[in-house]
Design an enzyme around this catalytic site. Structure first.
Site, PDB file in Angstrom:
ATOM      1  N   GLY A 150       0.809  -1.219   0.000  1.00 27.18           N
ATOM      2  CA  GLY A 150       0.000   0.000   0.000  1.00 27.18           C
ATOM      3  C   GLY A 150       0.842   1.268   0.000  1.00 27.18           C
ATOM      4  O   GLY A 150       0.383   2.319  -0.457  1.00 27.18           O
ATOM      5  N   GLU A 194       1.680   1.818  -3.522  1.00 29.72           N
ATOM      6  CA  GLU A 194       0.431   2.186  -4.196  1.00 29.72           C
ATOM      7  C   GLU A 194       0.025   3.628  -3.875  1.00 29.72           C
ATOM      8  O   GLU A 194      -0.444   4.353  -4.739  1.00 29.72           O
ATOM      9  CB  GLU A 194      -0.662   1.189  -3.797  1.00 29.72           C
ATOM     10  CG  GLU A 194      -0.368  -0.195  -4.346  1.00 29.72           C
ATOM     11  CD  GLU A 194      -1.237  -1.290  -3.727  1.00 29.72           C
ATOM     12  OE1 GLU A 194      -1.146  -1.504  -2.510  1.00 29.72           O
ATOM     13  OE2 GLU A 194      -2.012  -1.907  -4.471  1.00 29.72           O
ATOM     14  N   GLU A 205       2.812  -8.273  -1.546  1.00 26.32           N
ATOM     15  CA  GLU A 205       1.593  -8.908  -1.008  1.00 26.32           C
ATOM     16  C   GLU A 205       1.554 -10.410  -1.259  1.00 26.32           C
ATOM     17  O   GLU A 205       0.980 -11.166  -0.473  1.00 26.32           O
ATOM     18  CB  GLU A 205       0.335  -8.259  -1.631  1.00 26.32           C
ATOM     19  CG  GLU A 205       0.067  -6.834  -1.172  1.00 26.32           C
ATOM     20  CD  GLU A 205       0.736  -5.766  -2.029  1.00 26.32           C
ATOM     21  OE1 GLU A 205       1.670  -6.105  -2.795  1.00 26.32           O
ATOM     22  OE2 GLU A 205       0.317  -4.610  -1.939  1.00 26.32           O
TER      23      GLU A 205
HETATM   24  N1  CAA Z   1       2.105  -3.824   8.809  1.00 25.47           N
HETATM   25  C1  CAA Z   1       2.251  -3.844  10.149  1.00 25.47           C
HETATM   26  N2  CAA Z   1       3.440  -3.708  10.780  1.00 25.47           N
HETATM   27  C2  CAA Z   1       4.531  -3.556  10.003  1.00 25.47           C
HETATM   28  C3  CAA Z   1       4.464  -3.541   8.601  1.00 25.47           C
HETATM   29  C4  CAA Z   1       3.182  -3.663   7.994  1.00 25.47           C
HETATM   30  N3  CAA Z   1       3.010  -3.603   6.665  1.00 25.47           N
HETATM   31  N4  CAA Z   1       5.712  -3.402   8.110  1.00 25.47           N
HETATM   32  C5  CAA Z   1       6.540  -3.327   9.174  1.00 25.47           C
HETATM   33  N5  CAA Z   1       5.825  -3.430  10.318  1.00 25.47           N
HETATM   34  C6  CAA Z   1       6.320  -3.393  11.697  1.00 25.47           C
HETATM   35  C7  CAA Z   1       7.002  -4.700  12.054  1.00 25.47           C
HETATM   36  O1  CAA Z   1       6.064  -5.682  12.423  1.00 25.47           O
HETATM   37  C8  CAA Z   1       7.900  -4.266  13.202  1.00 25.47           C
HETATM   38  O2  CAA Z   1       7.095  -4.127  14.344  1.00 25.47           O
HETATM   39  P1  CAA Z   1       7.623  -4.774  15.756  1.00 25.47           P
HETATM   40  O3  CAA Z   1       8.853  -3.977  16.073  1.00 25.47           O
HETATM   41  O4  CAA Z   1       6.476  -4.507  16.674  1.00 25.47           O
HETATM   42  O5  CAA Z   1       7.908  -6.207  15.484  1.00 25.47           O
HETATM   43  C9  CAA Z   1       8.307  -2.842  12.789  1.00 25.47           C
HETATM   44  O6  CAA Z   1       7.355  -2.419  11.810  1.00 25.47           O
HETATM   45  C10 CAA Z   1       9.682  -2.798  12.129  1.00 25.47           C
HETATM   46  O7  CAA Z   1       9.695  -3.734  11.053  1.00 25.47           O
HETATM   47  P2  CAA Z   1      10.827  -4.861  10.882  1.00 25.47           P
HETATM   48  O8  CAA Z   1      11.384  -5.258  12.204  1.00 25.47           O
HETATM   49  O9  CAA Z   1      10.257  -5.946  10.039  1.00 25.47           O
HETATM   50  O10 CAA Z   1      11.923  -4.019  10.070  1.00 25.47           O
HETATM   51  P3  CAA Z   1      13.012  -4.584   9.048  1.00 25.47           P
HETATM   52  O11 CAA Z   1      13.904  -3.438   8.749  1.00 25.47           O
HETATM   53  O12 CAA Z   1      13.615  -5.847   9.572  1.00 25.47           O
HETATM   54  O13 CAA Z   1      12.198  -4.974   7.723  1.00 25.47           O
HETATM   55  C11 CAA Z   1      10.550  -4.587   5.978  1.00 25.47           C
HETATM   56  C12 CAA Z   1      11.562  -3.963   6.971  1.00 25.47           C
HETATM   57  C13 CAA Z   1      11.310  -5.393   4.916  1.00 25.47           C
HETATM   58  C14 CAA Z   1       9.818  -3.422   5.325  1.00 25.47           C
HETATM   59  C15 CAA Z   1       9.587  -5.520   6.734  1.00 25.47           C
HETATM   60  O14 CAA Z   1       9.058  -4.814   7.860  1.00 25.47           O
HETATM   61  C16 CAA Z   1       8.419  -5.993   5.912  1.00 25.47           C
HETATM   62  O15 CAA Z   1       8.566  -6.890   5.112  1.00 25.47           O
HETATM   63  N6  CAA Z   1       7.204  -5.394   6.113  1.00 25.47           N
HETATM   64  C17 CAA Z   1       6.000  -5.814   5.468  1.00 25.47           C
HETATM   65  C18 CAA Z   1       5.956  -5.342   4.015  1.00 25.47           C
HETATM   66  C19 CAA Z   1       4.676  -5.835   3.345  1.00 25.47           C
HETATM   67  O16 CAA Z   1       4.446  -7.011   3.250  1.00 25.47           O
HETATM   68  N7  CAA Z   1       3.849  -4.899   2.852  1.00 25.47           N
HETATM   69  C20 CAA Z   1       2.595  -5.211   2.213  1.00 25.47           C
HETATM   70  C21 CAA Z   1       1.478  -5.120   3.190  1.00 25.47           C
HETATM   71  S1  CAA Z   1      -0.092  -5.680   2.543  1.00 25.47           S
HETATM   72  C22 CAA Z   1      -0.655  -4.411   1.594  1.00 25.47           C
HETATM   73  O17 CAA Z   1      -0.075  -3.350   1.527  1.00 25.47           O
HETATM   74  C23 CAA Z   1      -1.950  -4.673   0.891  1.00 25.47           C
HETATM   75  C24 CAA Z   1      -2.377  -3.625  -0.069  1.00 25.47           C
HETATM   76  O18 CAA Z   1      -1.987  -3.593  -1.204  1.00 25.47           O
HETATM   77  C25 CAA Z   1      -3.351  -2.646   0.321  1.00 25.47           C
END
Ligand code: CAA
Length: 258
Positions: free
Chosen positions: A109, A112, A132
């Site tokens: 998102g 996006e 995703e």
């Molecule tokens: N939702 C909720 N929490 C999130 C998040 C997300 N999308 N991305 C990161 N966070 C949180 C983590 O859970 C973590 O929280 P805690 O400290 O409480 O555990 C905090 O942010 C820091 O993140 P990381 O420890 O994971 O940080 P990193 O530097 O090791 O990794 C990252 C960074 C690669 C961005 C990794 O956080 C990640 O992969 N995030 C998810 C990315 C993702 O999958 N995005 C798509 C979401 S779905 C979507 O967006 C649907 C749509 O089209 C509308």
């Protein structure tokens, strides 16, 4: 500067800046953040004193996507009825140009949201992706439609189907971002570009944005008709006369935004 729960806002002259501010979650777009962002953006859009809006995040993340923890228990029906993210339609229909100033992660998102803006200025640290697929879902805020239009079908398909991220240089080469700048210059550069846009005639800027939007949505013949009509309509504004007279008189135009 004013602060709500998940964003901060600031106005400098005719430029408004909205900063996503959930550092503990890498600016993940939960329903509070999305509601605050859309409300702030629509309020600026309704204000003729604002000529351009900049949306930005932190050095580490523009936004790491929709909030996964908020979505984990959502159902098919929840999503169909709007889920936690209503209101994007209004954001997409704003008349005021919006620049996404992206540093760090712009994922799901977040990518996006950046693509919903008129254009993206990227820091050299920016990383774009639609991961995703790793969560057992697909993009939901327009990524499967806007990414192919921005970077072409092959690259978009590779990114959406594998979840691979794209760095800033590849994003510029592929047409996803307008320009890449050093990370420590991103905000100053975005402010400068936004001020340039905000100095132009507001009705001309609205019309140009509308025509560019039409290019994304309409077949060519329809888009060309749309542009011809909008071009003619520009000649009903005081700013058209002022802009052309100023050119002929070799002086800077003084637009009154009428
Ligand atoms: N939702 C909720 N929490 C999130 C998040 C997300 N999308 N991305 C990161 N966070 C949180 C983590 O859970 C973590 O929280 P805690 O400290 O409480 O555990 C905090 O942010 C820091 O993140 P990381 O420890 O994971 O940080 P990193 O530097 O090791 O990794 C990252 C960074 C690669 C961005 C990794 O956080 C990640 O992969 N995030 C998810 C990315 C993702 O999958 N995005 C798509 C979401 S779905 C979507 O967006 C649907 C749509 O089209 C509308």
């Amino acid at each position: 500067m004013s602060e709500t729960t998940c964003i901060t806002t600031a106005v400098d002259g005719r430029v408004a800046t909205i900063t996503l501010n959930r550092p503990e979650a890498l600016n993940a777009l939960n329903s509070t953040l999305v509601t605050e962002l859309i409300e702030a953006a629509l309020a600026y859009d309704a204000d003729p004193g604002i000529g351009c809006i900049v949306i930005t995040g932190s050095a580490k993340a523009f936004a790491a996507g929709a909030d996964i923890k908020e979505m984990v228990d959502q159902s098919y029906t929840d999503m169909l009825t709007g889920g936690p993210f209503p209101g994007w339609g209004g954001f997409e229909r704003m008349r005021t140009p919006v620049i996404a100033a992206v540093a760090g992660f712009a994922l799901g998102g977040g990518c996006e949201l950046a693509m919903m803006c008129d254009f993206i200025l990227a820091a050299d640290t920016a990383k774009f992706g639609q991961p995703e697929i790793n969560l057992g879902i697909l993009p939901g805020f327009g990524g499967s439609q806007r990414l192919p239009r921005a970077v072409g079908k092959a690259k978009a398909a590779e990114m959406v189907l594998t979840g691979r991220m794209m760095g800033a240089e590849e994003a510029e080469r592929s047409g996803l971002v307008a320009r890449v700048v050093p990370a420590d210059e991103l905000l100053a550069e975005a402010a400068k570009v936004a001020a340039t846009i905000a100095s132009k005639s507001l009705p001309a800027v609205y019309a140009a944005k509308d025509a560019l939007q039409a290019a994304q949505e309409m077949p060519l013949a329809e888009g060309l008709r749309f542009e011809r009509q909008a071009f003619a309509a520009a000649f009903a504004t005081a700013d058209q006369e002022e802009g052309m007279r100023a050119f002929a008189e070799k002086r800077a135009p003084e637009f009154t935004h009428r």
